[in-house]
Design a protein around this motif. Structure first.
Motif, PDB file in Angstrom:
ATOM      1  N   VAL A 166       8.587  -5.021  -0.283  1.00 25.54           N
ATOM      2  CA  VAL A 166       9.180  -3.876   0.438  1.00 25.54           C
ATOM      3  C   VAL A 166       8.163  -3.315   1.424  1.00 25.54           C
ATOM      4  N   ASN A 167       6.911  -3.168   1.010  1.00 22.73           N
ATOM      5  CA  ASN A 167       5.865  -2.678   1.926  1.00 22.73           C
ATOM      6  C   ASN A 167       5.740  -3.580   3.148  1.00 22.73           C
ATOM      7  N   ALA A 168       5.758  -4.903   2.892  1.00 17.60           N
ATOM      8  CA  ALA A 168       5.612  -5.862   3.999  1.00 17.60           C
ATOM      9  C   ALA A 168       6.792  -5.730   4.948  1.00 17.60           C
ATOM     10  N   GLN A 174       2.263 -12.378   2.325  1.00 17.10           N
ATOM     11  CA  GLN A 174       1.634 -12.276   3.649  1.00 17.10           C
ATOM     12  C   GLN A 174       2.681 -11.905   4.683  1.00 17.10           C
ATOM     13  N   ASP A 175       2.397 -10.877   5.479  1.00 16.08           N
ATOM     14  CA  ASP A 175       3.373 -10.470   6.504  1.00 16.08           C
ATOM     15  C   ASP A 175       2.781 -10.600   7.902  1.00 16.08           C
ATOM     16  N   SER A 176       3.625 -10.366   8.897  1.00 14.63           N
ATOM     17  CA  SER A 176       3.163 -10.467  10.279  1.00 14.63           C
ATOM     18  C   SER A 176       3.320  -9.102  10.953  1.00 14.63           C
ATOM     19  N   ALA A 219      -1.821   7.862  -1.319  1.00 12.44           N
ATOM     20  CA  ALA A 219      -2.353   7.403  -0.027  1.00 12.44           C
ATOM     21  C   ALA A 219      -1.209   6.706   0.704  1.00 12.44           C
ATOM     22  N   SER A 220      -0.732   7.341   1.768  1.00 19.78           N
ATOM     23  CA  SER A 220       0.398   6.755   2.492  1.00 19.78           C
ATOM     24  C   SER A 220       0.304   7.084   3.962  1.00 19.78           C
ATOM     25  N   THR A 221       0.767   6.158   4.806  1.00 17.82           N
ATOM     26  CA  THR A 221       0.824   6.442   6.247  1.00 17.82           C
ATOM     27  C   THR A 221       2.275   6.619   6.682  1.00 17.82           C
ATOM     28  N   LYS A 222       3.185   6.570   5.689  1.00 19.78           N
ATOM     29  CA  LYS A 222       4.605   6.651   6.040  1.00 19.78           C
ATOM     30  C   LYS A 222       5.094   8.101   5.944  1.00 19.78           C
ATOM     31  N   ASP A 223       6.036   8.465   6.859  1.00 16.78           N
ATOM     32  CA  ASP A 223       6.534   9.848   6.869  1.00 16.78           C
ATOM     33  C   ASP A 223       7.132  10.227   5.522  1.00 16.78           C
ATOM     34  N   MET A 271       5.505   8.053  -0.593  1.00 17.83           N
ATOM     35  CA  MET A 271       4.885   8.775  -1.711  1.00 17.83           C
ATOM     36  C   MET A 271       3.445   8.314  -1.931  1.00 17.83           C
ATOM     37  N   GLY A 272       3.175   7.092  -1.498  1.00 24.19           N
ATOM     38  CA  GLY A 272       1.835   6.533  -1.725  1.00 24.19           C
ATOM     39  C   GLY A 272       1.586   6.195  -3.184  1.00 24.19           C
ATOM     40  N   MET A 273       2.658   5.879  -3.917  1.00 31.23           N
ATOM     41  CA  MET A 273       2.488   5.572  -5.346  1.00 31.23           C
ATOM     42  C   MET A 273       2.645   4.081  -5.636  1.00 31.23           C
ATOM     43  N   GLY A 274       3.329   3.357  -4.736  1.00 30.33           N
ATOM     44  CA  GLY A 274       3.672   1.954  -5.005  1.00 30.33           C
ATOM     45  C   GLY A 274       2.469   1.098  -5.351  1.00 30.33           C
ATOM     46  N   LEU A 275       1.450   1.128  -4.474  1.00 33.81           N
ATOM     47  CA  LEU A 275       0.287   0.264  -4.701  1.00 33.81           C
ATOM     48  C   LEU A 275      -0.543   0.750  -5.890  1.00 33.81           C
ATOM     49  N   SER A 276      -0.580   2.079  -6.059  1.00 31.19           N
ATOM     50  CA  SER A 276      -1.357   2.617  -7.189  1.00 31.19           C
ATOM     51  C   SER A 276      -0.732   2.175  -8.520  1.00 31.19           C
TER      52      SER A 276
HETATM   53  P1  ADP Z   1       4.019   4.070   0.301  1.00 33.30           P
HETATM   54  O1  ADP Z   1       4.756   2.782   0.566  1.00 33.30           O
HETATM   55  O2  ADP Z   1       4.849   5.114  -0.326  1.00 33.30           O
HETATM   56  O3  ADP Z   1       3.247   4.564   1.497  1.00 33.30           O
HETATM   57  P2  ADP Z   1       2.184   2.413  -1.149  1.00 33.30           P
HETATM   58  O4  ADP Z   1       1.186   2.760  -2.210  1.00 33.30           O
HETATM   59  O5  ADP Z   1       3.123   1.316  -1.476  1.00 33.30           O
HETATM   60  O6  ADP Z   1       2.914   3.742  -0.812  1.00 33.30           O
HETATM   61  O7  ADP Z   1       1.385   2.003   0.159  1.00 33.30           O
HETATM   62  C1  ADP Z   1       0.308   2.796   0.611  1.00 33.30           C
HETATM   63  C2  ADP Z   1      -0.026   2.524   2.040  1.00 33.30           C
HETATM   64  O8  ADP Z   1      -0.570   1.228   2.171  1.00 33.30           O
HETATM   65  C3  ADP Z   1       1.148   2.497   2.952  1.00 33.30           C
HETATM   66  O9  ADP Z   1       1.539   3.807   3.372  1.00 33.30           O
HETATM   67  C4  ADP Z   1       0.632   1.670   4.120  1.00 33.30           C
HETATM   68  O10 ADP Z   1      -0.146   2.462   5.008  1.00 33.30           O
HETATM   69  C5  ADP Z   1      -0.303   0.705   3.464  1.00 33.30           C
HETATM   70  N1  ADP Z   1       0.345  -0.624   3.300  1.00 33.30           N
HETATM   71  C6  ADP Z   1       0.911  -1.116   2.205  1.00 33.30           C
HETATM   72  N2  ADP Z   1       1.390  -2.362   2.434  1.00 33.30           N
HETATM   73  C7  ADP Z   1       1.138  -2.635   3.714  1.00 33.30           C
HETATM   74  C8  ADP Z   1       1.386  -3.772   4.588  1.00 33.30           C
HETATM   75  N3  ADP Z   1       2.014  -4.867   4.113  1.00 33.30           N
HETATM   76  N4  ADP Z   1       0.959  -3.694   5.862  1.00 33.30           N
HETATM   77  C9  ADP Z   1       0.328  -2.605   6.304  1.00 33.30           C
HETATM   78  N5  ADP Z   1       0.057  -1.519   5.559  1.00 33.30           N
HETATM   79  C10 ADP Z   1       0.458  -1.526   4.300  1.00 33.30           C
END
Ligand code: ADP
Length: 548
Positions: free
Chosen positions: A436-438, A469-471, A488-492, A495-500
């Motif tokens: 989903v992030n990709a 791997q994404d492009s 930690a998130s750059t999205k509007d 939540m920044g919880m997915g990767l954690s």
């Molecule tokens: P969220 O998706 O809610 O922001 P995540 O913990 O999943 O939380 O991701 C944290 C941050 O990691 C994202 O906001 C984004 O900046 C960066 N990130 C994650 N996956 C990717 C990706 N495939 N390409 C670029 N940045 C990514």
């Protein structure tokens, strides 16, 4: 004849006694009991104390040796006056200030008035021996202190009874004791019954709920529950295979039958093993285990909440995924009806259509089952599975979303991958998070440049790697060093919880997760590893086949 007689009666020439006594290794000297003047001082004494005879010849000369003794001087002199003899240990100070310890014997010449006249002392320098003995005594004291006062339960065990059993089994042809103990649990219990308790400290009584040493009984058997037999057996195998120590987490039973989580450590120093003695330390880790379980519970709840949130985000994609087989069922149903409604019903075609309906119903039900599993709150349950198959299933939840956004997907298996032992749903959750992030990241690049590659392969050290791997635009430097930190998130709306959460899931399974920018092309690659489940021939044979 007369001459001969005369020669026989003459005293033989006297040897030079002083010169002979100088040859002795012992220190020999004569002092006046009253004045302390030393009238004879052999070479041995000069060598040990560093003083020459002339230095000590004056009254008070003996005082220069600064003699100290554990017994009061009056007691020594009283014995000397009464018996003419005394012997014991004396500490003195040599001329260079060093301390000399001697084992001395005194013989006194008593005057007619009963007072002590000259005292002859022969002594042996035992400084090195005495220092070593003192060091030994201190070390024994330290050990006793540690044994008694440490906050760890200590057991001194006598293993000598076990030796007979081991001989008996060796004579029966047993060579591999690991395999033997695994196959014969009763043998393990016999070894426990032959392992006698020599001593325990206070902490042991507290931990195992015994009022005193006697309540513990003679052997260790009662303290080992069935489930912990393998750990006990492993410690015995470690001892007989010459290892110097053994450590494992397990459970033991208290006197009143409670189970306690413990860290079990044994040390087998060769000098103790010779006597059949083993020192065991038992550390109560119940608190730590409870805290770990609590952390796991909270993590599992968090992971569940995140899964439900992801399912919400993917609702459209999932609805489509379920809708497809449902639409197909309707189509095949209508077709079947048509084949049956013909003037001459075509039973074969109708049956084929019904067969397809059944297949599609199964597909729909599988998808719903997977969604339900993801939505259900359940305790993580490790199972054995091929990671690439689990990833393929996870992809299904996101497939429609990817298609709608024009993402070209390829799933490649770099090499045959063995199975892992993990919670399948949680691993799928990690895969879905990364995918989903990709997909979200690639929204920022034109549709014709959106490509997602999922690879599974080996990662050295018996690990499996899953790579997404994404492009897209690559990782924003703002979050690059805290990608896996919560919030930690750059999205509007991120939540920044997915990767954690992904990281805690992966690490709880003994793996690692990382993310980096692609080297040759734009985009990012996130990958995680999982330990390979036991590499049996079975695993190798069942290795995942390439995925289209
Ligand atoms: P969220 O998706 O809610 O922001 P995540 O913990 O999943 O939380 O991701 C944290 C941050 O990691 C994202 O906001 C984004 O900046 C960066 N990130 C994650 N996956 C990717 C990706 N495939 N390409 C670029 N940045 C990514």
């Amino acid at each position: 004849m007369a001459t001969v007689m005369t020669q026989k009666n003459e005293a033989p020439p006297q040897p030079d006694l002083a010169a002979l006594l100088d040859l002795s290794h012992d220190t020999i000297f004569i002092r006046d009991g009253a004045t302390g003047a030393i009238s004879y001082w052999n070479a041995g004494a000069a060598r040990v104390y560093g003083w020459e005879a002339a230095d000590l010849a004056a009254p008070g000369g003996y005082g220069r040796l600064q003699s100290r003794c554990d017994i009061p001087e009056e007691t020594v002199l009283e014995e000397l006056a009464r018996t003419g003899h005394w012997q014991g240990g004396i500490t003195r100070t040599a001329r260079d200030g060093s301390e000399i310890i001697v084992s001395a014997r005194w013989a006194a010449r008593l005057r007619p008035d009963g007072l002590i006249g000259e005292i002859v002392e022969t002594a042996r320098d035992v400084t090195v021996k005495a220092v070593a003995a003192e060091e030994l005594r201190r070390s024994e004291y330290r050990y006793q202190n540690m044994f008694r006062a440490m906050a760890v339960s200590f057991w001194e065990l006598d293993f000598s009874g076990v030796k007979g059993l081991l001989h008996e089994w060796r004579d029966m042809g047993v060579e591999d004791f690991s395999a033997f103990f695994a196959a014969e649990p009763d043998a393990v219990r016999r070894v426990m019954g032959a392992t006698r308790i020599v001593d325990v400290n206070e902490k042991t009584l507290l931990l195992f709920g015994a009022a005193d040493r006697a309540e513990l009984g003679d052997t260790v058997e009662r303290f080992w529950p069935r489930d912990s037999e393998a750990v006990f057996a492993a410690s015995v195998v470690a001892a007989i295979s010459g290892k110097s120590n053994f450590e494992a987490e397990t459970k033991m039973l208290t006197v009143d039958g409670r189970e306690v989580e413990i860290l079990f450590t044994c040390s087998f120093p060769p000098e103790c093993m010779g006597r059949g003695n083993v020192l065991v330390g038992v550390l109560d880790i119940s608190g730590r285990v409870r805290a770990q379980e609590e952390v796991q519970r909270v993590q599992a709840e968090l992971a569940h909440a995140a899964r439900v949130a992801t399912l919400g985000e993917l609702a459209a994609s999932i609805a489509h995924e379920v809708n497809q087989p449902l639409a197909a069922i309707v189509n095949f149903g209508e077709a079947a009806k048509r084949w049956l409604n013909r003037p001459e019903p075509d039973m074969a075609e109708a049956a084929a259509a019904i067969e397809r309906m059944i297949g599609d119903s199964r597909r729909a039900s599988d998808i719903i089952g997977r969604i339900r599993a993801m939505a259900t709150k359940s305790v993580p349950k490790p199972t054995l599975f091929h990671p690439c198959e689990a990833v393929k299933e996870a992809v299904q939840l996101v497939r429609h979303d990817m298609q709608a956004r024009g993402v070209a997907l390829s799933i490649a298996e770099v090499e045959a991958v063995p199975r892992v032992r993990a919670d399948r749903i949680q691993i799928q959750q990690v895969a879905v998070n990364l995918i989903v992030n990709a997909v979200q990241a690639m929204a920022q690049v034109p549709e014709d440049r959106r490509a997602l590659v999922i690879r599974t392969g080996l990662a050295g050290d018996n690990m499996v790697r899953i790579e997404v791997q994404d492009s897209g635009p690559g990782i924003d430097p703002v979050v690059a060093d805290r990608l896996f930190t919560a919030f930690a998130s750059t999205k509007d709306s991120g939540m920044g919880m997915g990767l954690s959460i992904s990281r805690s899931i992966v690490e709880a399974h003994g793996g690692t997760i990382c993310g980096r920018g692609n080297e040759a092309a734009p985009g990012a690659t996130f990958s995680f590893t999982l330990p390979v489940a036991e590499m049996t021939a079975d695993d190798a044979a069942g290795a995942c086949t390439a995925v289209a």
